[in-house]
Design an enzyme around this catalytic site. Sequence first.
Site, PDB file in Angstrom:
ATOM      1  N   ARG A   1     -13.366  73.248  46.746  1.00  0.00           N
ATOM      2  CA  ARG A   1     -13.793  73.214  45.358  1.00  0.00           C
ATOM      3  C   ARG A   1     -14.185  74.597  44.845  1.00  0.00           C
ATOM      4  NH1 ARG A   1     -18.393  68.928  44.792  1.00  0.00           N
ATOM      5  NH2 ARG A   1     -18.826  70.183  46.604  1.00  0.00           N
TER       6      ARG A   1
ATOM      7  N   LYS B   1     -13.293  62.481  62.410  1.00  0.00           N
ATOM      8  CA  LYS B   1     -14.348  61.504  62.624  1.00  0.00           C
ATOM      9  C   LYS B   1     -15.614  61.999  61.932  1.00  0.00           C
ATOM     10  CE  LYS B   1     -17.609  62.352  65.111  1.00  0.00           C
ATOM     11  NZ  LYS B   1     -18.332  63.623  65.262  1.00  0.00           N
TER      12      LYS B   1
ATOM     13  N   HIS C   1     -11.682  64.727  68.758  1.00  0.00           N
ATOM     14  CA  HIS C   1     -11.268  65.919  69.504  1.00  0.00           C
ATOM     15  C   HIS C   1     -11.508  65.793  71.010  1.00  0.00           C
ATOM     16  CE1 HIS C   1     -15.501  67.239  69.256  1.00  0.00           C
ATOM     17  NE2 HIS C   1     -15.217  68.093  70.214  1.00  0.00           N
TER      18      HIS C   1
ATOM     19  N   LYS D   1      -9.282  67.220  74.890  1.00  0.00           N
ATOM     20  CA  LYS D   1      -9.821  68.031  75.984  1.00  0.00           C
ATOM     21  C   LYS D   1      -8.976  67.811  77.234  1.00  0.00           C
ATOM     22  CE  LYS D   1     -14.602  68.064  74.342  1.00  0.00           C
ATOM     23  NZ  LYS D   1     -14.983  69.454  74.141  1.00  0.00           N
TER      24      LYS D   1
ATOM     25  N   GLU E   1     -26.188  68.254  74.898  1.00  0.00           N
ATOM     26  CA  GLU E   1     -26.011  69.507  74.158  1.00  0.00           C
ATOM     27  C   GLU E   1     -27.348  70.224  74.075  1.00  0.00           C
ATOM     28  OE1 GLU E   1     -23.005  69.349  70.782  1.00  0.00           O
ATOM     29  OE2 GLU E   1     -24.052  67.451  70.628  1.00  0.00           O
TER      30      GLU E   1
ATOM     31  N   ASP F   1     -22.504  59.716  65.522  1.00  0.00           N
ATOM     32  CA  ASP F   1     -21.878  61.030  65.679  1.00  0.00           C
ATOM     33  C   ASP F   1     -21.130  61.158  67.006  1.00  0.00           C
ATOM     34  OD1 ASP F   1     -21.476  63.785  64.814  1.00  0.00           O
ATOM     35  OD2 ASP F   1     -22.925  64.371  66.357  1.00  0.00           O
TER      36      ASP F   1
ATOM     37  N   HIS G   1     -16.472  59.615  70.463  1.00  0.00           N
ATOM     38  CA  HIS G   1     -16.182  60.350  71.708  1.00  0.00           C
ATOM     39  C   HIS G   1     -16.513  59.537  72.965  1.00  0.00           C
ATOM     40  CE1 HIS G   1     -15.747  63.519  68.917  1.00  0.00           C
ATOM     41  NE2 HIS G   1     -16.978  63.950  68.898  1.00  0.00           N
TER      42      HIS G   1
ATOM     43  N   LYS H   1     -29.017  65.841  71.501  1.00  0.00           N
ATOM     44  CA  LYS H   1     -29.168  67.246  71.134  1.00  0.00           C
ATOM     45  C   LYS H   1     -30.434  67.759  71.806  1.00  0.00           C
ATOM     46  CE  LYS H   1     -26.040  67.181  67.654  1.00  0.00           C
ATOM     47  NZ  LYS H   1     -24.712  67.761  67.888  1.00  0.00           N
TER      48      LYS H   1
HETATM   49  C1  BG6 Z   1     -18.779  66.621  67.192  1.00  0.00           C
HETATM   50  C2  BG6 Z   1     -20.141  66.204  66.731  1.00  0.00           C
HETATM   51  O1  BG6 Z   1     -17.857  65.595  66.968  1.00  0.00           O
HETATM   52  O2  BG6 Z   1     -18.812  66.922  68.563  1.00  0.00           O
HETATM   53  C3  BG6 Z   1     -21.151  67.303  67.023  1.00  0.00           C
HETATM   54  O3  BG6 Z   1     -20.122  65.933  65.345  1.00  0.00           O
HETATM   55  C4  BG6 Z   1     -21.089  67.726  68.461  1.00  0.00           C
HETATM   56  O4  BG6 Z   1     -22.470  66.886  66.682  1.00  0.00           O
HETATM   57  C5  BG6 Z   1     -19.658  67.999  68.894  1.00  0.00           C
HETATM   58  O5  BG6 Z   1     -21.875  68.880  68.614  1.00  0.00           O
HETATM   59  C6  BG6 Z   1     -19.584  68.231  70.397  1.00  0.00           C
HETATM   60  O6  BG6 Z   1     -18.288  68.652  70.721  1.00  0.00           O
HETATM   61  P1  BG6 Z   1     -18.004  69.521  72.012  1.00  0.00           P
HETATM   62  O7  BG6 Z   1     -16.525  69.696  72.025  1.00  0.00           O
HETATM   63  O8  BG6 Z   1     -18.751  70.819  71.820  1.00  0.00           O
HETATM   64  O9  BG6 Z   1     -18.534  68.747  73.171  1.00  0.00           O
END
Ligand code: BG6
Length: 487
Positions: free
Chosen positions: A46, A145, A175, A179, A213, A232, A237, A337
Amino acid sequence: LPVASFDCVVFGATGDLTMRKLLAALYHRYRDRQFPDTSRIIAVARSALETDGFRMRAEAALRQHVSPANLDEETLAAFLALVHYRQVDALSDEGWEALVATLDERPGQVRPFYLATSPELYGPICQRLARHGGFSALSRVVLEKPIGHDLASARAINMAVGEVLPESQIFRIDHYLGKETVQNLLALRFANPIFERLWNADVIDHVQITVSEVVGAEGRVGYYDRSGALRDMVQNHMLQLLCLLAMESPISLDADAVRDEKLKVLRALRRFEPHEINSFSVRGQYVAGAAEGRPVPGYLADIGSTERSMTETFVALKAQVNSWRWAGVPFYLRTGKRLPRKMSEIVVQFRRPPFSVFPRDQHDLQPNRLLIRLQPEEGMRLEMMTKEPGPGGLHLRPTGLDISFEKTFGQRYPDAYERLLMDVVRGNPTLFMRRDEVEAAWDWVEPVLHAWAERPEAPRPYVAGSWGPTAAIAMIERDGRTWYEGI
Ligand code: BG6
Protein backbone atom coordinates in the site's frame (compact mmCIF):
# COMPACT_ATOMS: atom_id res chain seq x y z
CA LEU A 1 16.73 -28.22 -11.31
CA PRO A 2 16.27 -24.69 -12.66
CA VAL A 3 12.68 -23.56 -13.07
CA ALA A 4 10.86 -21.71 -15.85
CA SER A 5 10.88 -17.93 -16.09
CA PHE A 6 8.30 -16.32 -13.79
CA ASP A 7 6.71 -13.09 -12.63
CA CYS A 8 6.39 -13.50 -8.87
CA VAL A 9 4.04 -10.95 -7.32
CA VAL A 10 4.55 -10.50 -3.59
CA PHE A 11 1.70 -8.82 -1.72
CA GLY A 12 2.73 -7.43 1.66
CA ALA A 13 6.12 -6.57 0.21
CA THR A 14 7.10 -4.09 2.90
CA GLY A 15 6.24 -6.54 5.70
CA ASP A 16 8.39 -8.63 7.99
CA LEU A 17 8.10 -11.94 6.12
CA THR A 18 9.11 -10.49 2.75
CA MET A 19 11.99 -8.54 4.20
CA ARG A 20 13.29 -11.33 6.44
CA LYS A 21 12.63 -14.46 4.41
CA LEU A 22 11.18 -14.17 0.92
CA LEU A 23 13.69 -11.78 -0.63
CA ALA A 24 16.61 -13.72 0.82
CA ALA A 25 15.14 -17.01 -0.43
CA LEU A 26 14.70 -15.65 -3.95
CA TYR A 27 18.17 -14.13 -3.86
CA HIS A 28 19.76 -17.48 -2.93
CA ARG A 29 17.93 -19.31 -5.68
CA TYR A 30 19.01 -16.65 -8.17
CA ARG A 31 22.61 -16.82 -6.99
CA ASP A 32 22.55 -20.59 -7.47
CA ARG A 33 21.26 -19.94 -11.02
CA GLN A 34 18.01 -21.71 -10.34
CA PHE A 35 15.85 -19.27 -12.26
CA PRO A 36 16.36 -17.27 -15.44
CA ASP A 37 17.18 -13.57 -15.73
CA THR A 38 13.96 -13.01 -17.59
CA SER A 39 12.03 -13.48 -14.33
CA ARG A 40 10.62 -10.55 -12.40
CA ILE A 41 9.77 -10.04 -8.75
CA ILE A 42 6.92 -7.59 -8.50
CA ALA A 43 6.66 -6.24 -5.00
CA VAL A 44 3.24 -4.92 -4.07
CA ALA A 45 2.13 -2.96 -1.03
CA ARG A 46 0.00 0.00 0.00
CA SER A 47 2.94 2.34 0.67
CA ALA A 48 3.59 5.14 -1.81
CA LEU A 49 6.97 3.98 -3.08
CA GLU A 50 8.72 3.82 -6.44
CA THR A 51 10.74 0.87 -7.67
CA ASP A 52 14.01 2.64 -6.75
CA GLY A 53 12.85 3.29 -3.21
CA PHE A 54 11.73 -0.31 -2.78
CA ARG A 55 15.01 -1.62 -4.19
CA MET A 56 16.87 0.36 -1.54
CA ARG A 57 14.79 -1.29 1.17
CA ALA A 58 15.24 -4.70 -0.40
CA GLU A 59 18.98 -4.19 -0.59
CA ALA A 60 19.16 -3.23 3.08
CA ALA A 61 17.12 -6.33 3.99
CA LEU A 62 19.36 -8.61 1.95
CA ARG A 63 22.51 -7.17 3.48
CA GLN A 64 21.02 -7.92 6.88
CA HIS A 65 19.64 -11.41 6.21
CA VAL A 66 22.06 -13.00 3.76
CA SER A 67 25.42 -14.08 5.12
CA PRO A 68 28.34 -12.00 3.74
CA ALA A 69 29.87 -15.16 2.24
CA ASN A 70 26.86 -15.47 -0.07
CA LEU A 71 26.49 -11.79 -0.91
CA ASP A 72 28.56 -10.67 -3.86
CA GLU A 73 27.94 -7.19 -5.23
CA GLU A 74 27.51 -8.19 -8.83
CA THR A 75 24.86 -10.82 -8.12
CA LEU A 76 23.12 -8.48 -5.68
CA ALA A 77 22.87 -5.72 -8.32
CA ALA A 78 21.64 -8.18 -10.97
CA PHE A 79 19.06 -9.58 -8.55
CA LEU A 80 17.78 -6.14 -7.54
CA ALA A 81 17.35 -5.26 -11.21
CA LEU A 82 14.66 -8.00 -11.36
CA VAL A 83 12.69 -6.35 -8.55
CA HIS A 84 9.88 -3.89 -9.36
CA TYR A 85 7.38 -2.13 -7.14
CA ARG A 86 3.68 -1.45 -7.68
CA GLN A 87 1.47 0.41 -5.23
CA VAL A 88 -1.82 -1.42 -4.81
CA ASP A 89 -4.50 -1.13 -2.16
CA ALA A 90 -5.93 -4.57 -1.39
CA LEU A 91 -9.21 -3.10 -0.19
CA SER A 92 -9.94 -0.61 -2.98
CA ASP A 93 -9.67 -0.71 -6.76
CA GLU A 94 -6.57 1.46 -6.75
CA GLY A 95 -3.49 0.20 -8.54
CA TRP A 96 -4.90 -3.07 -9.88
CA GLU A 97 -5.06 -2.10 -13.54
CA ALA A 98 -1.43 -0.97 -13.55
CA LEU A 99 -0.41 -4.23 -11.84
CA VAL A 100 -2.25 -6.38 -14.35
CA ALA A 101 -0.86 -4.30 -17.24
CA THR A 102 2.65 -5.02 -15.95
CA LEU A 103 1.88 -8.74 -15.88
CA ASP A 104 0.33 -8.68 -19.34
CA GLU A 105 3.62 -7.40 -20.77
CA ARG A 106 4.78 -11.03 -20.53
CA PRO A 107 1.81 -13.35 -20.96
CA GLY A 108 3.75 -16.65 -21.05
CA GLN A 109 5.36 -16.32 -17.63
CA VAL A 110 4.50 -18.52 -14.66
CA ARG A 111 2.66 -16.21 -12.26
CA PRO A 112 2.99 -16.96 -8.55
CA PHE A 113 1.14 -14.50 -6.30
CA TYR A 114 2.58 -14.69 -2.80
CA LEU A 115 0.13 -13.34 -0.23
CA ALA A 116 2.39 -12.31 2.66
CA THR A 117 -0.41 -10.27 4.21
CA SER A 118 -2.88 -10.67 6.98
CA PRO A 119 -5.24 -13.59 6.20
CA GLU A 120 -8.31 -11.34 6.10
CA LEU A 121 -6.95 -9.97 2.84
CA TYR A 122 -6.56 -13.34 1.07
CA GLY A 123 -10.16 -13.40 -0.14
CA PRO A 124 -10.34 -9.74 -1.22
CA ILE A 125 -6.97 -9.88 -3.02
CA CYS A 126 -7.88 -13.02 -4.99
CA GLN A 127 -11.31 -11.67 -5.86
CA ARG A 128 -9.82 -8.40 -7.13
CA LEU A 129 -7.13 -10.21 -9.09
CA ALA A 130 -9.84 -12.27 -10.77
CA ARG A 131 -12.00 -9.22 -11.48
CA HIS A 132 -9.11 -7.34 -13.07
CA GLY A 133 -8.03 -10.30 -15.17
CA GLY A 134 -4.79 -10.94 -13.27
CA PHE A 135 -5.07 -14.75 -13.27
CA SER A 136 -3.92 -16.94 -16.12
CA ALA A 137 -3.65 -20.73 -16.42
CA LEU A 138 -0.09 -20.31 -15.15
CA SER A 139 -1.12 -18.45 -11.99
CA ARG A 140 -0.62 -19.87 -8.52
CA VAL A 141 -1.63 -18.24 -5.30
CA VAL A 142 0.47 -18.86 -2.22
CA LEU A 143 -1.30 -18.38 1.10
CA GLU A 144 0.87 -17.94 4.19
CA LYS A 145 -0.19 -19.49 7.45
CA PRO A 146 -2.23 -18.93 9.50
CA ILE A 147 -5.18 -19.53 7.19
CA GLY A 148 -7.72 -17.71 9.33
CA HIS A 149 -8.17 -17.45 13.04
CA ASP A 150 -10.44 -20.42 13.64
CA LEU A 151 -12.37 -23.00 11.64
CA ALA A 152 -15.09 -20.63 10.46
CA SER A 153 -12.68 -17.96 9.22
CA ALA A 154 -10.45 -20.60 7.56
CA ARG A 155 -13.49 -21.95 5.74
CA ALA A 156 -14.52 -18.46 4.66
CA ILE A 157 -11.04 -17.79 3.25
CA ASN A 158 -10.92 -21.15 1.48
CA MET A 159 -14.35 -20.44 -0.02
CA ALA A 160 -13.48 -16.93 -1.18
CA VAL A 161 -10.23 -18.06 -2.81
CA GLY A 162 -11.82 -21.25 -4.13
CA GLU A 163 -14.49 -19.23 -5.94
CA VAL A 164 -11.89 -17.73 -8.27
CA LEU A 165 -9.20 -20.44 -8.50
CA PRO A 166 -9.19 -24.24 -8.61
CA GLU A 167 -7.54 -26.08 -5.71
CA SER A 168 -4.63 -27.10 -7.99
CA GLN A 169 -3.61 -23.44 -8.21
CA ILE A 170 -3.79 -22.75 -4.46
CA PHE A 171 -0.61 -23.34 -2.45
CA ARG A 172 -1.06 -23.10 1.33
CA ILE A 173 2.41 -22.81 2.69
CA ASP A 174 3.70 -24.22 5.96
CA HIS A 175 7.40 -23.53 5.87
CA TYR A 176 8.15 -26.44 8.22
CA LEU A 177 7.37 -28.76 5.32
CA GLY A 178 10.22 -27.14 3.39
CA LYS A 179 12.79 -27.93 6.07
CA GLU A 180 15.26 -30.59 5.00
CA THR A 181 14.88 -32.74 8.10
CA VAL A 182 11.12 -32.67 7.83
CA GLN A 183 11.34 -34.10 4.34
CA ASN A 184 13.88 -36.53 5.71
CA LEU A 185 11.12 -37.91 7.91
CA LEU A 186 9.63 -39.40 4.76
CA ALA A 187 12.97 -40.98 3.92
CA LEU A 188 13.45 -42.24 7.47
CA ARG A 189 10.04 -43.81 7.60
CA PHE A 190 9.56 -45.16 4.11
CA ALA A 191 13.07 -45.98 2.93
CA ASN A 192 14.27 -47.77 6.07
CA PRO A 193 12.37 -50.94 6.87
CA ILE A 194 14.15 -51.36 10.21
CA PHE A 195 12.30 -48.36 11.59
CA GLU A 196 8.99 -48.94 9.89
CA ARG A 197 8.75 -52.36 11.57
CA LEU A 198 9.13 -50.69 14.95
CA TRP A 199 6.85 -47.77 14.27
CA ASN A 200 3.86 -48.67 16.39
CA ALA A 201 2.38 -48.91 19.86
CA ASP A 202 3.93 -52.34 20.52
CA VAL A 203 7.42 -50.85 20.54
CA ILE A 204 7.04 -47.09 20.95
CA ASP A 205 6.24 -45.73 24.39
CA HIS A 206 5.57 -42.12 23.45
CA VAL A 207 6.62 -39.28 21.14
CA GLN A 208 7.66 -35.73 22.05
CA ILE A 209 7.78 -32.79 19.71
CA THR A 210 9.42 -29.62 20.99
CA VAL A 211 9.75 -26.37 19.08
CA SER A 212 11.40 -23.88 21.38
CA GLU A 213 12.47 -20.35 20.56
CA VAL A 214 14.60 -17.80 22.38
CA VAL A 215 12.98 -14.78 20.74
CA GLY A 216 10.00 -13.10 22.34
CA ALA A 217 7.04 -11.52 20.62
CA GLU A 218 9.01 -8.37 19.76
CA GLY A 219 8.56 -6.94 16.32
CA ARG A 220 5.28 -8.74 15.52
CA VAL A 221 3.26 -7.71 18.49
CA GLY A 222 0.08 -6.79 16.59
CA TYR A 223 -0.13 -10.19 14.97
CA TYR A 224 1.09 -12.27 17.88
CA ASP A 225 -1.20 -10.88 20.54
CA ARG A 226 -4.22 -11.80 18.44
CA SER A 227 -2.78 -15.21 17.67
CA GLY A 228 -0.84 -16.93 20.47
CA ALA A 229 1.25 -20.09 20.36
CA LEU A 230 -1.58 -22.54 19.66
CA ARG A 231 -2.64 -20.74 16.48
CA ASP A 232 0.86 -19.63 15.52
CA MET A 233 2.74 -22.91 15.89
CA VAL A 234 0.56 -25.88 16.87
CA GLN A 235 -2.33 -25.66 14.41
CA ASN A 236 0.13 -25.77 11.53
CA HIS A 237 3.82 -26.57 12.03
CA MET A 238 3.52 -28.98 14.93
CA LEU A 239 0.49 -30.83 13.60
CA GLN A 240 2.24 -31.23 10.27
CA LEU A 241 5.20 -32.82 12.04
CA LEU A 242 2.85 -35.08 13.96
CA CYS A 243 1.16 -36.11 10.71
CA LEU A 244 4.43 -37.05 9.01
CA LEU A 245 5.45 -39.09 12.04
CA ALA A 246 2.16 -40.87 12.48
CA MET A 247 0.82 -41.34 8.96
CA GLU A 248 0.58 -44.64 7.11
CA SER A 249 2.70 -45.18 4.02
CA PRO A 250 1.22 -43.22 1.10
CA ILE A 251 0.68 -45.16 -2.13
CA SER A 252 3.10 -42.77 -3.89
CA LEU A 253 4.69 -39.39 -3.36
CA ASP A 254 1.99 -37.68 -5.38
CA ALA A 255 0.67 -34.61 -3.65
CA ASP A 256 -2.76 -36.05 -3.00
CA ALA A 257 -1.49 -39.45 -1.91
CA VAL A 258 0.66 -37.85 0.79
CA ARG A 259 -2.00 -35.38 1.81
CA ASP A 260 -4.69 -38.08 2.03
CA GLU A 261 -2.58 -39.91 4.61
CA LYS A 262 -1.89 -36.76 6.63
CA LEU A 263 -5.57 -35.95 6.62
CA LYS A 264 -6.39 -39.37 8.10
CA VAL A 265 -4.07 -38.64 11.03
CA LEU A 266 -5.69 -35.27 11.66
CA ARG A 267 -9.09 -36.89 11.63
CA ALA A 268 -7.91 -39.64 13.98
CA LEU A 269 -6.70 -37.18 16.62
CA ARG A 270 -8.75 -37.65 19.75
CA ARG A 271 -10.79 -34.53 20.42
CA PHE A 272 -10.55 -32.88 23.81
CA GLU A 273 -13.64 -32.62 25.98
CA PRO A 274 -13.96 -29.28 27.81
CA HIS A 275 -13.56 -30.88 31.26
CA GLU A 276 -10.24 -32.53 30.28
CA ILE A 277 -8.55 -29.38 29.11
CA ASN A 278 -6.46 -28.88 32.24
CA SER A 279 -5.15 -32.44 32.20
CA PHE A 280 -4.22 -32.38 28.51
CA SER A 281 -3.08 -28.80 27.92
CA VAL A 282 -1.04 -26.10 29.60
CA ARG A 283 -0.76 -22.53 28.44
CA GLY A 284 1.86 -20.12 29.65
CA GLN A 285 3.08 -16.58 29.22
CA TYR A 286 6.62 -15.41 29.89
CA VAL A 287 7.49 -12.86 32.53
CA ALA A 288 10.78 -10.93 32.84
CA GLY A 289 13.86 -13.14 32.90
CA ALA A 290 16.88 -13.71 30.69
CA ALA A 291 17.60 -14.64 27.09
CA GLU A 292 21.09 -15.57 25.98
CA GLY A 293 22.57 -14.14 29.14
CA ARG A 294 20.91 -10.71 29.08
CA PRO A 295 17.87 -9.55 31.00
CA VAL A 296 14.66 -9.36 28.98
CA PRO A 297 11.23 -7.95 29.82
CA GLY A 298 8.08 -10.01 30.14
CA TYR A 299 5.40 -10.44 27.48
CA LEU A 300 3.19 -7.63 28.77
CA ALA A 301 6.07 -5.16 28.54
CA ASP A 302 6.92 -6.50 25.07
CA ILE A 303 3.44 -5.74 23.84
CA GLY A 304 3.42 -2.40 25.68
CA SER A 305 0.52 -3.28 27.92
CA THR A 306 -0.01 -2.77 31.61
CA GLU A 307 -3.16 -4.85 31.73
CA ARG A 308 -3.27 -8.60 31.59
CA SER A 309 -3.27 -10.41 28.26
CA MET A 310 -4.79 -13.84 27.78
CA THR A 311 -2.43 -14.65 24.88
CA GLU A 312 -0.33 -17.76 25.45
CA THR A 313 3.35 -17.63 24.48
CA PHE A 314 3.79 -21.28 25.49
CA VAL A 315 1.65 -24.32 25.03
CA ALA A 316 2.04 -27.98 25.96
CA LEU A 317 -0.46 -30.58 24.83
CA LYS A 318 -0.91 -34.29 25.14
CA ALA A 319 -2.35 -35.57 21.89
CA GLN A 320 -3.49 -39.07 20.98
CA VAL A 321 -4.03 -40.66 17.61
CA ASN A 322 -6.94 -43.06 17.66
CA SER A 323 -5.75 -45.86 15.42
CA TRP A 324 -4.53 -49.43 15.72
CA ARG A 325 -0.97 -48.29 15.13
CA TRP A 326 -0.97 -45.60 17.82
CA ALA A 327 -3.52 -46.61 20.45
CA GLY A 328 -2.17 -45.68 23.88
CA VAL A 329 0.92 -43.81 22.59
CA PRO A 330 0.81 -40.17 23.71
CA PHE A 331 2.25 -37.46 21.49
CA TYR A 332 3.43 -34.66 23.77
CA LEU A 333 3.77 -31.32 22.02
CA ARG A 334 5.30 -28.17 23.44
CA THR A 335 6.31 -24.88 21.95
CA GLY A 336 7.08 -21.46 23.33
CA LYS A 337 8.81 -18.15 23.01
CA ARG A 338 11.59 -17.12 25.40
CA LEU A 339 12.65 -20.66 26.21
CA PRO A 340 16.32 -21.45 26.87
CA ARG A 341 17.31 -22.44 23.33
CA LYS A 342 16.16 -22.39 19.74
CA MET A 343 15.54 -26.02 19.01
CA SER A 344 13.08 -28.11 17.06
CA GLU A 345 13.33 -31.74 17.96
CA ILE A 346 11.32 -34.91 17.82
CA VAL A 347 11.93 -37.69 20.33
CA VAL A 348 10.58 -41.14 19.62
CA GLN A 349 10.97 -43.05 22.84
CA PHE A 350 10.82 -46.82 22.70
CA ARG A 351 9.52 -49.06 25.46
CA ARG A 352 11.85 -50.18 28.22
CA PRO A 353 13.15 -53.76 28.17
CA PRO A 354 10.44 -56.00 29.61
CA PHE A 355 12.95 -57.70 31.84
CA SER A 356 16.54 -56.86 32.75
CA VAL A 357 19.31 -59.38 33.24
CA PHE A 358 21.46 -56.58 34.67
CA PRO A 359 21.13 -56.01 38.42
CA ARG A 360 18.81 -53.06 38.90
CA ASP A 361 20.81 -51.36 41.64
CA GLN A 362 23.86 -51.12 39.37
CA HIS A 363 22.32 -50.40 36.01
CA ASP A 364 19.73 -47.83 35.13
CA LEU A 365 18.65 -49.06 31.73
CA GLN A 366 17.63 -46.05 29.67
CA PRO A 367 15.03 -46.65 26.99
CA ASN A 368 16.13 -46.45 23.37
CA ARG A 369 15.34 -43.13 21.81
CA LEU A 370 15.40 -41.88 18.29
CA LEU A 371 16.06 -38.14 18.24
CA ILE A 372 15.29 -36.23 15.10
CA ARG A 373 16.72 -32.74 15.11
CA LEU A 374 15.19 -30.23 12.73
CA GLN A 375 17.28 -27.31 13.92
CA PRO A 376 19.90 -26.30 14.75
CA GLU A 377 22.37 -28.76 13.18
CA GLU A 378 19.97 -31.05 11.40
CA GLY A 379 20.55 -34.67 12.22
CA MET A 380 19.40 -37.84 13.92
CA ARG A 381 20.64 -39.83 16.84
CA LEU A 382 19.69 -43.29 18.04
CA GLU A 383 20.35 -43.70 21.73
CA MET A 384 21.33 -47.18 22.88
CA MET A 385 22.78 -48.81 25.95
CA THR A 386 26.39 -49.94 25.54
CA LYS A 387 29.09 -51.34 27.77
CA GLU A 388 31.62 -48.86 29.05
CA PRO A 389 35.08 -49.87 27.84
CA GLY A 390 37.48 -51.29 30.41
CA PRO A 391 38.23 -54.42 32.35
CA GLY A 392 36.48 -53.25 35.52
CA GLY A 393 33.26 -55.16 34.99
CA LEU A 394 30.09 -54.75 32.99
CA HIS A 395 29.07 -51.12 33.30
CA LEU A 396 26.42 -49.79 30.98
CA ARG A 397 25.79 -46.30 29.74
CA PRO A 398 23.70 -44.70 27.00
CA THR A 399 25.56 -43.79 23.83
CA GLY A 400 24.34 -42.43 20.53
CA LEU A 401 24.60 -43.43 16.92
CA ASP A 402 24.78 -39.99 15.36
CA ILE A 403 24.12 -38.66 11.90
CA SER A 404 24.82 -34.99 11.34
CA PHE A 405 23.39 -34.15 7.94
CA GLU A 406 25.56 -31.10 7.50
CA LYS A 407 28.76 -33.02 8.25
CA THR A 408 27.68 -35.98 6.14
CA PHE A 409 26.72 -33.97 3.10
CA GLY A 410 28.94 -30.93 3.73
CA GLN A 411 26.77 -28.32 2.07
CA ARG A 412 24.70 -25.28 2.92
CA TYR A 413 21.19 -26.20 3.96
CA PRO A 414 18.79 -24.10 1.91
CA ASP A 415 16.14 -22.21 3.81
CA ALA A 416 12.71 -23.83 3.69
CA TYR A 417 11.30 -20.93 1.68
CA GLU A 418 13.82 -21.49 -1.12
CA ARG A 419 12.62 -24.99 -1.74
CA LEU A 420 8.95 -24.12 -1.40
CA LEU A 421 9.05 -21.05 -3.66
CA MET A 422 10.60 -23.11 -6.43
CA ASP A 423 7.97 -25.84 -5.90
CA VAL A 424 5.32 -23.18 -6.47
CA VAL A 425 6.92 -22.18 -9.77
CA ARG A 426 7.13 -25.84 -10.78
CA GLY A 427 3.51 -26.35 -9.77
CA ASN A 428 4.32 -29.14 -7.31
CA PRO A 429 1.94 -28.99 -4.32
CA THR A 430 3.21 -32.05 -2.36
CA LEU A 431 4.71 -29.94 0.42
CA PHE A 432 1.72 -27.62 0.71
CA MET A 433 -1.46 -28.03 2.70
CA ARG A 434 -4.70 -28.95 1.06
CA ARG A 435 -7.90 -27.20 2.04
CA ASP A 436 -9.31 -30.15 3.97
CA GLU A 437 -6.07 -30.57 5.93
CA VAL A 438 -6.11 -26.98 7.13
CA GLU A 439 -9.74 -27.28 8.13
CA ALA A 440 -9.20 -30.60 9.93
CA ALA A 441 -6.32 -29.07 11.89
CA TRP A 442 -8.51 -26.15 12.99
CA ASP A 443 -11.26 -28.56 13.87
CA TRP A 444 -8.97 -30.34 16.32
CA VAL A 445 -7.52 -27.18 17.84
CA GLU A 446 -10.82 -25.40 18.26
CA PRO A 447 -12.13 -27.19 21.40
CA VAL A 448 -8.91 -26.13 23.14
CA LEU A 449 -9.39 -22.52 22.05
CA HIS A 450 -13.00 -22.60 23.23
CA ALA A 451 -12.19 -24.19 26.57
CA TRP A 452 -9.44 -21.65 27.22
CA ALA A 453 -11.68 -18.76 26.22
CA GLU A 454 -14.28 -19.89 28.71
CA ARG A 455 -11.88 -20.19 31.62
CA PRO A 456 -11.17 -17.11 33.67
CA GLU A 457 -7.64 -18.05 34.70
CA ALA A 458 -4.83 -16.38 32.75
CA PRO A 459 -1.99 -18.37 31.14
CA ARG A 460 0.51 -19.58 33.73
CA PRO A 461 3.55 -17.35 34.12
CA TYR A 462 7.04 -18.68 33.38
CA VAL A 463 10.34 -16.90 33.67
CA ALA A 464 11.90 -15.98 30.32
CA GLY A 465 14.77 -18.40 29.79
CA SER A 466 13.07 -21.35 31.54
CA TRP A 467 11.39 -24.38 29.93
CA GLY A 468 7.89 -23.02 30.51
CA PRO A 469 5.43 -23.31 33.40
CA THR A 470 5.97 -26.08 35.91
CA ALA A 471 2.47 -27.33 35.06
CA ALA A 472 3.88 -28.48 31.70
CA ILE A 473 6.44 -30.59 33.52
CA ALA A 474 3.75 -31.90 35.84
CA MET A 475 1.58 -32.83 32.85
CA ILE A 476 4.12 -35.29 31.46
CA GLU A 477 5.40 -36.44 34.87
CA ARG A 478 1.91 -37.50 35.90
CA ASP A 479 2.34 -40.14 33.19
CA GLY A 480 5.71 -41.22 34.61
CA ARG A 481 7.66 -39.55 31.79
CA THR A 482 9.89 -36.48 31.45
CA TRP A 483 10.59 -33.90 28.78
CA TYR A 484 13.80 -34.53 26.96
CA GLU A 485 15.95 -31.40 27.09
CA GLY A 486 17.73 -31.78 23.78
CA ILE A 487 20.89 -33.41 22.54
C1 BG6 B 1 6.45 -18.86 12.16
C2 BG6 B 1 5.80 -18.27 13.37
O1 BG6 B 1 5.50 -19.54 11.39
O2 BG6 B 1 7.46 -19.75 12.54
C3 BG6 B 1 6.85 -17.58 14.24
O3 BG6 B 1 4.81 -17.34 12.99
C4 BG6 B 1 8.00 -18.49 14.53
O4 BG6 B 1 6.27 -17.09 15.45
C5 BG6 B 1 8.51 -19.16 13.27
O5 BG6 B 1 9.02 -17.74 15.14
C6 BG6 B 1 9.54 -20.23 13.60
O6 BG6 B 1 10.11 -20.69 12.41
P1 BG6 B 1 11.56 -21.33 12.38
O7 BG6 B 1 11.76 -21.73 10.97
O8 BG6 B 1 12.51 -20.24 12.83
O9 BG6 B 1 11.54 -22.47 13.35
